[in-house]
Design a protein around this motif. Structure first.
Motif, PDB file in Angstrom:
ATOM      1  N   ALA A   1       0.697  -1.207  -0.092  1.00 53.24           N
ATOM      2  CA  ALA A   1      -0.092  -0.028   0.082  1.00 53.24           C
ATOM      3  C   ALA A   1       0.908   1.201  -0.025  1.00 53.24           C
ATOM      4  CB  ALA A   1      -0.882   0.018   1.167  1.00 53.24           C
TER       5      ALA A   1
ATOM      6  N   VAL B   1      -0.061   6.801   3.374  1.00 56.45           N
ATOM      7  CA  VAL B   1      -1.281   7.645   3.114  1.00 56.45           C
ATOM      8  C   VAL B   1      -0.786   9.233   3.238  1.00 56.45           C
ATOM      9  CG1 VAL B   1      -3.256   8.359   4.443  1.00 56.45           C
ATOM     10  CG2 VAL B   1      -2.401   5.703   4.485  1.00 56.45           C
TER      11      VAL B   1
ATOM     12  N   ARG C   1      -4.785  -5.298  -5.345  1.00 55.83           N
ATOM     13  CA  ARG C   1      -5.030  -4.613  -4.176  1.00 55.83           C
ATOM     14  C   ARG C   1      -6.040  -5.231  -3.290  1.00 55.83           C
ATOM     15  NH1 ARG C   1      -3.631  -1.423  -0.199  1.00 55.83           N
ATOM     16  NH2 ARG C   1      -4.877   0.294   0.452  1.00 55.83           N
TER      17      ARG C   1
ATOM     18  N   ASN D   1      -7.106   3.786  -0.467  1.00 55.07           N
ATOM     19  CA  ASN D   1      -5.804   4.392   0.335  1.00 55.07           C
ATOM     20  C   ASN D   1      -6.312   5.766   0.844  1.00 55.07           C
ATOM     21  OD1 ASN D   1      -3.411   4.220   1.404  1.00 55.07           O
ATOM     22  ND2 ASN D   1      -2.443   5.189   0.252  1.00 55.07           N
TER      23      ASN D   1
ATOM     24  N   ARG E   1      -3.872   8.015   8.663  1.00 57.83           N
ATOM     25  CA  ARG E   1      -5.326   8.429   8.467  1.00 57.83           C
ATOM     26  C   ARG E   1      -5.900   9.148   9.767  1.00 57.83           C
ATOM     27  NH1 ARG E   1      -4.742   3.331   6.259  1.00 57.83           N
ATOM     28  NH2 ARG E   1      -4.813   3.128   3.874  1.00 57.83           N
TER      29      ARG E   1
END
Length: 229
Positions: free
Chosen positions: A3, A6, A129, A167, A200
């Motif tokens: 990933a 972020v 993903r 994401n 996040r």
């Protein structure tokens, strides 16, 4: 496929309020408040009907405020058209609801892919993903199952995987443990804590003060008034 990092995006409510017409008068569902939601997990607690869901709907841009703005980074969400808000949510938000809201005719894998399909991500990339995210929530062996073939906890874990697919910088969760047993609720909370730990801004609506106590930051809503908890 790992990933991406972020991208931090501040979430801020400025003089935000919501009133609804009622008979000959108006009902104040959310009193004006200003607050910056930091990165990490913020729990918003309060009894049913206190204004928690109103707050979440305003932060998401699902509803228009009577006064004030919602800022995500440098974007005033309340100044966007309905179509622009939908596009902005797709790019920057993830959502987890109490009843998971999975698409019944899609498999777990396809549900996780769904927002990526809407965003125009190529099939091979979105499939990779989705597989990665299902593995992260411990459901790689359930990828081909329909929501009706999953337990409540499994469906909610698929919903979290779907919420994280794009994401997003902001994750909003409305009572995601409300219909689950304590052990499964703990697992869902751990997944949300992991999402928050990745940078996040996670806002968790809950009536469960034991769950809320595990959050990094706390707000309380009572009769439409938001205060630090």
């Amino acid at each position: 496929m790992s990933a991406p990092v972020v991208a931090a995006a501040s979430l801020r409510a400025e003089h935000l309020s919501r009133e609804y017409p009622s008979g000959e008068g108006r009902v104040l569902a959310l009193a004006p408040f200003t607050h910056t939601f930091p990165s990490g997990l913020t729990a918003v607690v309060g009894p049913s009907g206190s204004g928690k869901s109103t707050l979440l709907n305003l932060l998401a841009g699902f509803d228009r405020p009577t006064t004030g703005q919602v800022w995500v980074g440098g974007t005033d969400l309340t100044a966007l058209s309905e179509a622009q808000r939908a596009d902005f949510r797709l790019a920057h938000y993830g959502f987890v609801f109490q009843n998971h809201n999975l698409v019944g005719i899609l498999s777990a894998q396809e549900n996780v892919e769904f927002p990526l399909t809407l965003a125009g991500v190529p099939p091979r990339e979105r499939q990779a993903r989705a597989r990665e995210l299902l593995a992260q929530v411990g459901l790689e062996n359930r990828a081909g199952h329909l929501p009706s073939q999953l337990s409540g906890g499994e469906a909610q874990r698929v919903a979290i995987a779907r919420a994280l697919a794009g994401n997003p910088a902001v994750l909003l969760a409305d009572e995601p443990t409300g219909n689950l047993d304590t052990r499964t609720g703990e697992r869902i909370l751990a997944l949300l804590q992991g999402a928050a730990g990745a940078g996040r801004t996670v806002v968790l609506i809950t009536h469960d003060r034991d769950i809320a106590a595990r959050a990094d930051h706390h707000l309380s809503v009572l009769d439409g008034v938001v205060t630090p908890a």
